[in-house]
Design a protein around this motif. Structure first.
Motif, short mmCIF file in Angstrom:
data_model
loop_
_atom_site.label_atom_id
_atom_site.label_comp_id
_atom_site.label_asym_id
_atom_site.label_seq_id
_atom_site.Cartn_x
_atom_site.Cartn_y
_atom_site.Cartn_z
N ALA A 75 0.82 -1.22 0.00
CA ALA A 75 0.00 0.00 0.00
C ALA A 75 0.85 1.26 0.00
CB ALA A 75 -0.93 -0.02 1.22
N ASN A 76 1.92 1.30 0.75
CA ASN A 76 2.75 2.50 0.87
C ASN A 76 4.10 2.27 0.21
OD1 ASN A 76 0.75 3.81 2.41
ND2 ASN A 76 1.48 2.80 4.27
N GLY A 77 4.24 2.82 -0.98
CA GLY A 77 5.48 2.65 -1.71
C GLY A 77 6.42 3.81 -1.48
N THR A 78 7.14 4.18 -2.53
CA THR A 78 8.14 5.24 -2.42
C THR A 78 7.53 6.63 -2.44
OG1 THR A 78 8.43 5.14 -4.83
CG2 THR A 78 9.92 3.82 -3.47
N GLY A 79 6.24 6.75 -2.80
CA GLY A 79 5.60 8.06 -2.83
C GLY A 79 5.65 8.67 -4.22
N TRP A 80 4.76 9.65 -4.43
CA TRP A 80 4.64 10.27 -5.76
C TRP A 80 5.90 11.06 -6.13
CZ3 TRP A 80 0.56 9.45 -9.02
CH2 TRP A 80 -0.55 8.78 -8.48
N TRP A 81 6.44 11.82 -5.19
CA TRP A 81 7.62 12.63 -5.51
C TRP A 81 8.80 11.73 -5.84
CZ3 TRP A 81 9.17 16.88 -7.40
CH2 TRP A 81 10.48 17.33 -7.21
N ALA A 82 8.99 10.69 -5.06
CA ALA A 82 10.10 9.77 -5.31
C ALA A 82 9.90 9.04 -6.65
CB ALA A 82 10.21 8.76 -4.17
N HIS A 83 8.65 8.76 -7.01
CA HIS A 83 8.37 8.11 -8.29
C HIS A 83 8.83 9.00 -9.45
CE1 HIS A 83 6.27 5.74 -11.32
NE2 HIS A 83 5.60 6.82 -11.69
N PHE A 84 8.55 10.28 -9.35
CA PHE A 84 8.94 11.20 -10.43
C PHE A 84 10.44 11.46 -10.43
CE2 PHE A 84 4.47 12.02 -10.88
CZ PHE A 84 4.32 12.47 -12.19
N THR A 85 11.03 11.67 -9.26
CA THR A 85 12.46 11.93 -9.22
C THR A 85 13.28 10.68 -9.55
OG1 THR A 85 12.43 11.54 -6.81
CG2 THR A 85 12.27 13.82 -7.58
N GLY A 86 12.67 9.50 -9.36
CA GLY A 86 13.34 8.28 -9.78
C GLY A 86 13.40 8.13 -11.28
N HIS A 87 12.53 8.85 -11.98
CA HIS A 87 12.53 8.91 -13.46
C HIS A 87 12.48 10.40 -13.84
CE1 HIS A 87 10.53 5.17 -12.16
NE2 HIS A 87 11.14 4.60 -13.20
N PRO A 88 13.62 11.08 -13.78
CA PRO A 88 13.64 12.55 -13.92
C PRO A 88 12.97 13.07 -15.19
CG PRO A 88 15.78 11.73 -13.18
CD PRO A 88 14.97 10.52 -13.54
N TRP A 89 12.99 12.31 -16.27
CA TRP A 89 12.37 12.79 -17.50
C TRP A 89 10.87 12.98 -17.32
CZ3 TRP A 89 8.58 9.65 -19.50
CH2 TRP A 89 8.57 8.32 -19.07
N MET A 90 10.24 12.29 -16.35
CA MET A 90 8.81 12.47 -16.10
C MET A 90 8.48 13.87 -15.60
SD MET A 90 7.49 8.96 -14.30
CE MET A 90 7.48 7.38 -15.17
N LEU A 91 9.46 14.54 -15.00
CA LEU A 91 9.22 15.88 -14.48
C LEU A 91 8.94 16.88 -15.59
CD1 LEU A 91 11.99 16.01 -11.73
CD2 LEU A 91 9.52 15.87 -11.36
N LEU A 92 9.26 16.50 -16.84
CA LEU A 92 8.94 17.37 -17.97
C LEU A 92 7.42 17.58 -18.10
CD1 LEU A 92 11.42 16.02 -20.68
CD2 LEU A 92 11.59 18.16 -19.40
#
Length: 379
Positions: free
Chosen positions: A250-267
């Motif tokens: 249920a509780n993973g790495t979190g939304w921010w960590a998900h995006f920073t783990g794949h920096p191109w998603m921040l685009l």
């Protein structure tokens, strides 16, 4: 020919494109309906507003039908869970959409002030309720929906309609209305002259900051305050679809960590905020086309942010994380994905080219003289 895993990913992209096309085209339709009673003060002004979308609103609405049909064919468990568990909400969207064709077709049949005013407010409801309810739906997709699957893969919805109306989901609904209203104001500015054009600019100057502020709160709330499940084990990305053959915490790495783990998603969020900010700045000035396309970029960025944030999940279960549906285990068979892929490759470009041709033919500003000279075929 593509393998099963690649086809699943391609269809995730295809349905994303259809969703973005719906948000951009039907977005300004909804927005003009929301702004109709406020930007148009007289009957002629409101006729000008209606005729900016009069030739295209029906075609734009087909994107929603296509989106529903594509989900039904490609992700049957998603369709079954959404349309059974959210039945009341879906009916409210459908009923509110009923106001639109009737309002467009019957508003100008009688030259009676009360008759036309009643239909104007009906069109307002038809333009405001769908983005409000669809925004609430997006909010609940981020939060997760209360459903579970039994051993026979039957979906059981464990919540109620009122449970969908959490503060976060309602804020997303407000964001949906602000987004379509802002997008619609930019479209009206592009396709109108005179007082309607001037009032559209005023609406842009107010709606732009409000939209950016609400989106900022939603983004911060999502990244900092919402748990994101994590897929820890699954049968395989090319395995036969079975949503129960995986392990989800249920509780993973979190939304921010998900995006920073794949920096191109921040685009994606950068494109969303950048597009709307640029649209607001250009919309307050003399720009017409550039401001509208900047807003379209913003819509695309926000849609991609939601898609990237959920990936690979399609529906998150808040009560039974193991029942969550992903694009790897909730798709149709390989044969279905393959057949529908080739149908789409052939016909989707035709639809896009035809749509482009229609907009090219009818394009131009709608003015007072235009609607007064043609009272029989124009709305």
């Amino acid at each position: 020919m593509f393998d099963y895993e690649t086809l699943r990913l391609i269809w995730w992209l295809f349905i994303g494109v259809v969703g973005i096309a719906f948000a951009i085209t039907e977005g300004f339709d909804f927005g003009t309906g929301t702004l109709l009673p406020f930007v148009g003060k007289t009957d002629v002004e409101r006729r000008i507003i209606l005729n900016t979308v009069g030739a295209t609103w029906e075609g734009n609405q087909v994107w929603l039908i296509l989106l529903g049909g594509a989900i039904f064919a490609i992700w049957p468990p998603v369709y079954a869970t959404l349309f059974s568990g959210l039945y009341v909400a879906m009916l409210l969207v459908l009923f509110s959409l009923f106001f639109r064709p009737v309002g467009f077709d019957y508003r100008s049949k009688l030259e009676d002030t009360r008759w036309r005013s009643a239909w104007d407010w009906a069109l307002f409801l038809g333009g405001t309720l769908p983005p409000l309810l669809l925004g609430v739906l997006v909010g609940n997709l981020l939060l997760g929906l209360p459903f579970h699957l039994d051993r026979d893969l039957r979906a059981f919805y464990d919540g109620s309609f009122w449970a969908l109306l959490s503060p976060f989901a309602l804020l997303c609904g407000v964001g949906g209305v602000l987004l379509t209203s802002f997008h619609g104001a930019l479209f009206l500015k592009w396709r109108s002259e005179g007082v309607v054009h001037a009032r559209s600019i005023k609406a842009i100057s107010i709606l732009g900051p409000a939209l950016l502020a609400v989106l900022a709160v939603i983004t911060f709330w999502t990244f900092a305050g919402i748990d994101r499940p994590e897929l820890t084990a699954m049968a395989g990305t090319a395995a036969p679809s079975n949503p129960l053959h995986k392990t989800v915490i249920a509780n993973g790495t979190g939304w921010w960590a998900h995006f920073t783990g794949h920096p191109w998603m921040l685009l994606a969020p950068l494109a969303g905020f950048g597009g709307f900010s640029l649209a607001w700045l250009l919309g307050k000035g003399r720009s017409r086309m550039a401001a509208f396309w900047a807003s379209s970029l913003g819509i695309t960025g926000i849609a991609l942010t939601v898609g990237f944030g959920l990936f690979p999940f399609l529906l998150i279960s808040s009560t039974d994380p193991g029942s969550s549906l992903t694009l790897w285990d909730a798709s149709s068979s390989y044969a279905t994905l393959s057949l529908t892929f080739w149908i789409t490759v052939i016909f989707l470009p035709i639809v896009l080219l035809y749509t482009r041709w229609v907009y090219k033919i009818i394009w131009g500003s709608v003015t007072e003289s235009t609607v007064l000279e043609d009272s029989h075929t124009l709305y």
